[in-house]
Every structure is written in structure tokens, then in C-alpha cells.
Scaffold this active site. Structure first.
Site, mmCIF file in Angstrom:
data_model
loop_
_atom_site.group_PDB
_atom_site.id
_atom_site.type_symbol
_atom_site.label_atom_id
_atom_site.label_comp_id
_atom_site.label_asym_id
_atom_site.label_seq_id
_atom_site.Cartn_x
_atom_site.Cartn_y
_atom_site.Cartn_z
ATOM 1 C CG HIS A 13 -0.299 -0.216 2.507
ATOM 2 N ND1 HIS A 13 0.163 -1.442 2.901
ATOM 3 C CD2 HIS A 13 -0.022 0.632 3.522
ATOM 4 C CE1 HIS A 13 0.700 -1.335 4.119
ATOM 5 N NE2 HIS A 13 0.608 -0.090 4.505
ATOM 6 C CG LEU A 56 -0.643 -5.816 4.350
ATOM 7 C CD1 LEU A 56 -1.282 -5.029 5.474
ATOM 8 C CD2 LEU A 56 0.612 -5.110 3.866
ATOM 9 C CG ASP A 103 3.946 -0.339 11.981
ATOM 10 O OD1 ASP A 103 3.243 -0.276 10.945
ATOM 11 O OD2 ASP A 103 4.003 0.586 12.803
ATOM 12 C CG ASN A 127 3.690 3.788 10.119
ATOM 13 O OD1 ASN A 127 2.897 3.167 10.826
ATOM 14 N ND2 ASN A 127 3.635 3.763 8.799
ATOM 15 C CG HIS A 180 -4.793 3.482 5.586
ATOM 16 N ND1 HIS A 180 -3.575 2.887 5.819
ATOM 17 C CD2 HIS A 180 -5.380 2.731 4.626
ATOM 18 C CE1 HIS A 180 -3.443 1.828 5.048
ATOM 19 N NE2 HIS A 180 -4.525 1.708 4.307
ATOM 20 N NE ARG A 197 1.243 -41.611 -1.627
ATOM 21 C CZ ARG A 197 1.785 -42.054 -0.500
ATOM 22 N NH1 ARG A 197 2.627 -41.301 0.183
ATOM 23 N NH2 ARG A 197 1.481 -43.250 -0.023
ATOM 24 C CD GLU A 221 1.489 -26.186 5.328
ATOM 25 O OE1 GLU A 221 1.307 -25.185 6.070
ATOM 26 O OE2 GLU A 221 1.619 -27.328 5.786
ATOM 27 C CG HIS A 225 -1.642 -37.942 1.136
ATOM 28 N ND1 HIS A 225 -0.413 -37.745 0.572
ATOM 29 C CD2 HIS A 225 -1.501 -38.960 2.002
ATOM 30 C CE1 HIS A 225 0.440 -38.620 1.066
ATOM 31 N NE2 HIS A 225 -0.184 -39.372 1.935
ATOM 32 C CD GLN A 258 -3.922 -35.159 8.059
ATOM 33 O OE1 GLN A 258 -2.788 -35.065 7.629
ATOM 34 N NE2 GLN A 258 -4.368 -34.386 9.037
#
Lengths: 572, 572
Positions: free
Chosen positions: B30, B78, B108, B138, B213, B267, B315, B364, B376
């Protein structure tokens, strides 16, 4: 866990719903054999049930879920149980100063998940002295050593940096564990326990050996293991009971929703309605990810500031806390930009497995937000939220409809999602109209001579109305359907419209073409076994948007009134 | 940023693709006016372009994206730029000991995101001395004070606990900033800068005031602000240049994929093919979230251990690092359980906006994993991955097909996802067959007398083949289509099959009914303008699964061969 069960977990095993019970959340859900063994020791399951572990139809699943009455939430996706526990603690302390304590067993491997640190951040900031994370530092992950192995000082330093005290113990020294559990419960600062443990302790061929994750012993190995650790018969024992306590009754007052006559953003109507709900029902709580001035959840601060929980910019923590709060009977509404719920998708997914009743409101949906650009535009939220078991997906278009749907969300089970719009939109409905979940509304047309059906919701509904009104002036009759309930979907009304308009359908949505309103409508049609030809136009953004004025972006995406008018004309 | 640009950022502004350039990532996206002002100061955009900020068609969007050649990745959600920067740094250092440095400006507020701490964890563990996060403390977030306000000691303690050195500076003291930037670049330990700043510094009505802002000044306010800070004309200036350097040429050898004749899990075939790719192409890298023994990505360790990046159970960090690594020309493959990619959905979404070329493999998938239970089981991954701009979604069913598709992934742009299966599955194809992305295969039937079309992929394809073979014995002819490329989808073959089988279609998938193969097929049909009746059966799990044997769970979900056979019979 044996020391905890025997001396610290104040729990009436005959009354798992007793609000005075302590809570125990296995954040490391893969330690399910341990939590089930605790239930066996507490005497609530027997050996026969224990042996159904992981079998079809058993409640003792591979990872714990609330199918078992002593399990608060499903775990097994790592890094979730701990922030859920902290969220529960923060509300229990702030709202009730509740006497129960929350214990959560955390794996060392899962401390790599940032969400664990979001949990520590929350607990440290809110002074959550009523929750104790116990980190099982056993040095071994699924595929080898963990990042920090047995560096308990590193764990302690991180925990302390987030505003907690860390008690480092030898996890096999029962007296030391006992002392730490007492200290943690009575501490005046948030306190966590870092327990150095040895995986497979006491069995020569298991102890501190990799390669045993999720594996069982063969009969010969079992025999040897029991010989080494001592084959004590399993037994039940007395455990500490909770005090008599229940939370104060939540106030209830008649719900007074605002009535809108002038254009208003649905996000503003959401904030107003949420504040009205909070004023009306003392168990409704609001959670914000530091955008409450945009989602308008800040309205809650005017009526019930103690029930407004600021989670700062940490959407995983926000959803986790909401899941934790509903465990103790609260009715959480969590809101942020719709795009940023993607950050918490794993938590929402697990919430469905937890049978959690949480309400999520995502503002700033679609390209119509304008200048902020694609990072802030939710264009996949409908797909994400629809693809959850038992979820509800709502997408209102005006202030009065939003208010009614927000009220309905409070009583709806499961994952209930509302998508709101940034811009002010005109009022289409009166304040006394009803919008049942699973319904839809015909807002233009409806007669036997309608030529084309246009299906839309939210911002595109207004564009559709504009298109229909323009077309009507030229003698083209369009039936416009407001699909405010995207899931469950009103197949009957949709199908009747398709039949009435000779299979001519335009769906227009401010969402990628996949998984949103268009595909929801097709799925609804297919359930009705399409009996004739479908002449179909699906208007949705197909190129990556940039910044611009909302009207420019709606047009560029092919979803404004002009584009709808063209699509209708192409079908007739 | 002025000090950084003038003295530290070694960047050839005329050659944004020079591999020796430093990198600058605005994690706090931003702050786009600031990064665009830097581009203006560097002389690569002019005042006229600067004034197109946030306008339709401008490259200067509300948040930076790589539409601009000096921007590596899109930010604005963010907590992402920083772990992306660290991931880039880790690869650049380990593989090349590259001379360039990576700078990332961190808000921050966004340090509340756990992913920031995943980034610090990675950098600390890997000794990433070639990246410098600069935290802009800030004190003010979008809606009020941040959690830690100006407590720079708290920031420093957290950073140090994750294995970094923290340099705390006054962000308005240019000499101090200059010194810190030099120290950070030359430090022997990973080093971050914590800069205490005042928002709106120097303008009385802005300085340290909330409520500004995303707001602009009116002409009168602008005049006053310029009077207070001094209205210096904007100017360009000389900036440091990079050394001459390029990464060593990556080795290339012929690709040698394994050929399978016996049942194998897709897999496992993924892991084998990824290792083969790594052996063949020196720019392919593998990232794991501590499940490489399950996804079989661990095979890479046997041929190219230096290109295997262990991200532990994080992840978000894994996907962020993959995005960072592709910026510097690497070809990343990131793998974990398919269910756990939900954890990184926001990162994947932003990856699409970043025009990132990353390959994700989720193992999986679905109820067919069996005993581990629903936490899972990926049952929403297809919906999630389809609903991304420009994404590719692949779902192979046998070892030889998997190998070919993994090879194709390496050359495919955008977000490329492969879904793999836990269990061993029979071999359907020879090792020399080709499987173009966007194609499909007819594996049973294909003649003019086929009665029903069955569409499946992965595990359910094998169930469909069993059902078709059983039905064939009873004289019922079924056309079975292997939809290995779920997106893009082979509409032509699908539509031809529907027409040939009188509109009778069964789709069977191991995924929630929403957003997966069923809806993808309906969307493909609708594009073809369905001209006749559709007789449709969509087999998919509709209740929350538990644990059990794979065959039990496939049957309970209504997606095994028996259920397919019944569905086919019901249509004829």
C-alpha cells in the site's frame, strides 16, 4: 498428559457440555492415540472402542474431531489448535473471567506455522493467563529432525519475545511437569510450557529414532516394547472436577435493524446490522482483522465494545479465534476484505470438520472496488466458500436485504459466509421484506412473455436491473433474478425461469468464471435434468483487472449494464 | 527509501532484467506512492506517468504489480513480500552465492501476519545474509494504533529470537539509516532494520495522526504541507550500479523419465519425475513442507540435494519462497498434501497477480486416502485452484501419465497445479504416450453405440474403468473419459461424447460437488450451447467422511465402481 489428566484438567467426564470444564485441545492432532488413551484412562471409552481406532464408522478417527463429545475442535492440519485455544481463552477471560483453564498440546514441528506465532501474539497482547500451550519438543518430525531439534532455549526465547513466560521442563520428569502445570495455571502472566521429550522414550528400538511416524509395531516388537517399559494393565482413575460455574446469562433485547431508503453500501449495512445484533443478543461477538473501518464492523464498538475483538492483520488468527469462541457458546462474526479470507482457507476448511458455527463477512468483493487493484479484489471467494461441506454463501445487493440476512446468519449453523460490496448501491427492497436463506427474488419481469432470464447478485444485480429497464423500453422483456443465496440455491425458481424463457439465460457475476454463480446455476440446472436446449451466456471477468473507476472496471470485465444488454440481445 | 535508492540499491535502471541487480520488494504494497516516487527519482517514469496513479489503464496501480518491469512481485495482501524476499535470498545464496542483495520494506501492521515470522524463521535457519527486511514502525495502522505501536524493542526481541540481528534506527535520521543499510548488507548474520518513523513527518496536520490512511490532500492542504516541508522540485539522481555478474549456466541433460509397468501411486511417480527433471535441468528446484516422504519429493535429494529446499511445516512460506525463486529464473516445484495448500491460498492467489510461474503438487487427495480422516483429505483443492486467473489444473491417474505431465509442468506458465493420489493405482498407459495439457483420453468405448459417458480423473477413473468393464460384460457400452487436464478442459471431446451418448453423462470425482470436475464439465458443456436434453448424474462426496479403508470410504462417498455402475444403469 498423564500428569495433566490426573491432577490438573478439571473436567466432569460425565458432563462434557458443563461450561465449567477445563478445555484440552490437541493442536498436534496426529497424537490422536494419546488423546484417545486419555479418554480411556478417564473411563469414558473402553478397550473395545479404543481398538476401533481409524476403522470405518469409528468415532476414533485418525485425527480427533468433535464427533467425540470431549473434543472441542478438529485438528490435524497443524498450527490451528493453539490459536483456537488462545482465542477461546481471550473471550472467556474478557467477557466472563471464567474459572476454567484451557490447555493445548502443541507439536514442535507445527511451531514452524506462522499461525502458532499469531496465537502467541494474541495471547501476549491480551494477557491470556487462562491458557497454557505445552510444546512437545521431541526433536523429530514426520521426515526427520525438526528445524530447532532440542533447542528449548530457542523456543523459550521466541515465546518470551511474544510476551509470554516460558517454563522449560524435562517432559519425562513427572514432578517437574506437575510443578509447571500448577505454575502455569496460577501465573499472572501468560505462560507456556516447553517440554523436552524423547519420542518412543523407554523402548530401545524406538527411542529418538526417525522413521516411526504413523507406524505400528508388529507383535514381536510389541512384546519387546512392553517388556522394556513394563506391561502395566490399563486402568482408570479419579480426575479433578470443575467448580460449579456457568457464564452469566446473555442479555437479549428485541432486534432493531436499520431501515434504508437511500443508497448504502452493503458493507455499511452489514456493520449496522452486526451492531444491532450485538445490542440485541449478548452472546454475539465481532472479530476484526484491522480493517473494521472498511468492513464497518467498527459499528459494534458503539454498542458493545467489550465484544469487539481486534485481531490485527492476522486473518488465520481471526478465524481460529472465532472457532474457539463458538466452542464456548458465543456467536462469532468475523470480517475482513473478502480477498483476505483466502489467507484463512485452511482454518475455514477445518472449521467445517469441527462442525463450527462461524459467520464470515467479506467486503470489497470483485473488480467493482475500483482503484485499489487486483490484490484487494475478491474474485475467488465464492468458489472457495461454496466448496465447503455444509456451507452457506450469501450475497446481498441492498441495505435492507443485507440487514435481514445478517440477522439470519446468527441462527444459521456451519460456515456461513456473506459477500459485501464496497460501493453504495440503490435500495431495491423495503425494510419489512423477508429473504429466506435458500431463496431468490424476481426483481424484473416474471410474466409468461419474458424472453431471457438474467441471474445476478450483489453489484451485478444492479447492472442487470439497469439493462432490463433499458431493454424494456425497447420492448425486450427480461426476467431478472436476485440470487442473494448462492448456496443453498433456489433451483426451483431458476429452473422455472429457464423454462419460461426458452432456455435463454445470462448469468453475470463479479468473480472469476470458475466456481462462482455461473457454475452454481449450471449445477442447479443439471439437478433439474435439463430437458431442452440451453442458450447460455456467462459474463464474468476473464482478464486480470487493474486499477480504475468501478464503472470502468465493470465495463472492462464485461459485466456492466451495457454488456448485459448486449448478451441479452445476442440470445434473442 | 531515499537513502537506499541513492546509496545502496545497486540497480541498472535501464536493464531491469540484469541478473546482477539488487531486488527491492515492497511487502507493504500500500506504500505504492513511495515506490512509484522512487521510480520517478530513478528517472524511469516521468511526472506525467506518475499522475496516472490508480487510473484505468495505468501501470501505476493501487498496489504494485509486475506490469512494471522494476517490480518483482505483486504485493498488497500483507505479510507476503517479506517471505518472498527471503525465499529468493535463500536460493540465490545457496545455489550461486549471488552478489546481489534483496531489500524488503515491511509494514509494522503486517508483522501481525504469521507469515512474516515464517519468513524470519527461514532466513534465520538458512543464514540468509543477503536479504534485509526494513520494518517501518510508524505506529499507525489503517484503523488506529498498531498492536506494538513504537515498541521497537519488542520488534527487535522477536526478530532476534528468530535468529537475526536487529538494528534499531530513527527512520528520519538519514545518517543513521545510511549506516544501518551498509551494516546490514555487510553483516555476517541475517540482519533486519527496525526503523522508528512518524507517519506524515514534518506536516503538522498529518504527523502521527490517525485517519489519513489512503486519503489525499485537498489543494489548500497540499499548499500548507509543501510550505511546511519545503517545496523542493522533484529531481533524478545517479544511483549505484550492480557489478557484472550472471548466474552460472544451469546444466541440461536429456530427460529420463521412469517407465512404469506395475501399479504405482501417482505421488510416487511425481517424486520420480521431479527428480528426473532436476537431474535434467539445473534450474529446477523442489520445495517441501516437511512431508517429502509422503509426497515423494524426497527423491530429489538423491540427485540434487542442493536444490531441495526444506521449508518445514509452513506452507505459506513454501509458496512464498517458490514465488521468490521464480523471480530469479528458477523453476520451482512445491509439494505438500493437497489439503494443506488451502493454507497458502492467499499466496497462490497473489502469485497469479504476480504473473508467477510456479508448480504446485498436492498429494493425498480426496476420501481415498483412507484412515487419516477428513483433516488430511483434499476435497476443495480443485475448486480453489480452478478459480485462479490463468491457472492449470492437472489430475493424472497412472504413473506414466504423471511423469509426462510433470515434465510438461516445467514449461507451463502461471499457477500450475497437479493433484496426486495416495494409493497405488494400475497402469493404464504406456510410457511413450503423450498427454497434452488441455487434452483428455477416451479409455473405454469410443464407438457410435456407446450408451453413457462417464467422466472421471485420478482415483475415480480407475473405479470408472472397473464399472465400464463390468457393464460391458452385461452388454452396456460406456464411454469412459480420463479428464487428466481439468483446466484447461477438452470441451470438444466431452461434447462429442455427450452427443454420441444421447446426453447421458455421469461425472464422478473425489472432491466436494462444488467447483470441481462436475462443474468444470458443465461449464464446458454450456460453452458448447447444449442443444438437447442432458441426463446427468454427478457422483461426489456429500457427507463429511471419517476414517476407514480407502475402498470403504469410496463406497460411502458414492464414488466407487458399484456406485458408478448403478448411476449408469439409472440413465439407460
Amino acid at each position: 498428559m498423564a500428569v495433566l489428566l490426573a491432577g490438573h484438567l478439571r473436567y466432569d467426564w460425565s458432563k462434557p457440555k458443563d461450561p465449567a470444564n477445563d478445555h484440552l485441545i490437541f493442536s498436534k492432532g496426529h497424537a490422536s492415540p494419546l488423546v484417545y488413551a486419555m479418554f480411556r484412562a478417564a473411563g469414558v471409552i473402553d478397550d473395545a472402542e479404543l481398538l476401533t481406532f481409524r476403522k470405518f464408522g469409528s468415532n476414533l478417527q485418525g485425527h480427533p474431531t468433535p464427533i467425540l463429545p470431549w473434543v472441542d475442535v478438529a485438528t490435524g492440519s497443524l498450527g490451528q489448535g493453539m490459536p483456537i485455544a488462545v482465542g477461546m481463552a481471550v473471550a472467556a477471560k474478557r467477557l466472563w473471567n471464567a474459572p476454567f483453564h484451557i490447555w493445548t498440546l502443541v507439536g514442535d514441528s507445527e511451531s514452524a506455522e506462522g499461525s502458532i506465532w499469531e496465537g502467541f501474539d494474541l495471547g501476549g497482547h491480551e494477557g491470556a493467563t487462562n491458557v497454557t500451550p505445552i510444546i512437545d519438543v521431541n526433536r523429530l518430525g514426520q521426515r526427520g529432525p525438526t528445524e530447532l531439534e532440542w533447542d528449548t532455549d530457542a523456543y523459550a526465547a521466541r515465546i518470551e519475545a511474544f510476551g509470554w513466560e516460558a517454563l522449560v521442563v524435562d517432559g519425562h520428569d513427572l514432578a517437574e511437569v506437575d510443578e509447571a502445570l500448577s505454575s502455569a495455571r496460577d501465573a499472572e502472566r501468560p505462560t507456556a510450557i516447553v517440554a523436552r521429550t524423547v519420542k518412543g522414550k523407554g523402548v530401545s528400538f524406538l527411542e529418538d529414532k526417525p522413521g516411526w511416524h504413523g507406524k505400528t509395531l508388529d507383535p514381536e516388537q510389541t512384546k519387546q516394547a512392553l517388556a522394556e517399559i513394563g506391561d502395566e494393565p490399563s486402568r482408570s482413575f479419579e480426575t479433578p472436577k470443575p467448580p460449579r460455574w456457568s457464564p452469566p446469562a446473555a442479555v437479549t433485547k428485541p432486534l432493531q435493524l436499520k431501515a434504508y431508503t437511500e443508497p448504502v453500501a452493503t458493507r455499511k449495512a452489514y456493520g449496522d446490522a452486526l451492531a444491532a445484533l450485538c445490542a440485541s443478543r449478548g452472546n454475539v461477538v465481532a472479530l476484526d482483522a484491522e480493517v473494521s473501518n472498511s468492513t464497518h464492523a467498527e459499528e459494534v464498538n458503539k454498542v458493545a465494545p467489550e465484544r469487539f475483538f481486534e485481531m490485527y492483520i492476522a486473518e488465520q488468527k481471526m478465524v481460529a479465534a472465532a472457532v474457539g469462541m463458538q466452542v464456548i457458546g458465543l456467536v462469532p462474526f468475523a470480517s475482513t476484505f473478502a480477498a483476505f479470507f483466502t489467507r484463512a482457507y485452511d482454518f475455514i476448511r477445518m472449521g467445517a470438520i469441527s462442525q463450527a458455527n462461524i459467520r464470515l463477512a467479506g467486503s470489497h468483493a470483485g473488480v467493482s472496488i475500483g482503484e485499489d487493484g487486483p490484490s484487494q479484489m475478491a474474485l475467488e471467494d465464492l468458489a472457495m466458500m461454496r466448496a465447503l461441506h455444509g456451507s452457506t454463501v450469501l450475497y446481498p445487493s441492498d441495505g435492507n436485504q443485507t440487514a435481514k440476512l445478517v440477522a439470519a446468519m446468527a441462527d444459521r449453523d456451519g460456515i456461513v459466509y456473506m459477500r459485501t460490496t464496497r460501493a453504495n448501491t440503490p435500495i431495491l427492497y423495503g425494510p419489512n421484506e423477508e429473504f429466506p436463506i435458500g431463496g431468490s427474488r424476481v426483481v424484473r419481469g416474471g410474466g409468461a412473455d419474458d424472453q431471457v432470464t438474467v441471474i445476478a447478485a450483489g453489484i451485478t444485480l444492479h447492472e442487470s436491473v439497469k439493462a432490463a429497464d433499458a431493454l424494456a423500453k425497447n420492448g425486450v422483456k427480461v426476467r431478472v433474478i436476485d440470487l442473494y443465496s448462492v448456496k443453498p440455491i433456489d433451483s426451483k425458481t431458476l429452473w422455472a425461469a429457464v423454462v419460461a424463457t426458452g432456455g435463454r439465460v445470462v448469468v453475470v457475476e463479479d468473480h472469476w468464471p470458475e466456481g462462482g454463480i455461473g457454475e452454481a446455476v449450471l449445477a442447479a440446472f443439471s439437478g433439474a435434468q435439463m430437458k431442452g436446449a440451453l442458450r447460455w451466456k456467462h459474463l464474468a471477468p476473464r482478464e486480470m483487472p487493474g486499477s480504475g473507476k468501478p464503472a470502468e472496471l465493470l465495463h472492462a470485465a464485461g459485466i456492466d449494464a451495457d454488456c448485459i444488454e448486449q448478451a441479452v440481445r445476442a440470445l434473442i
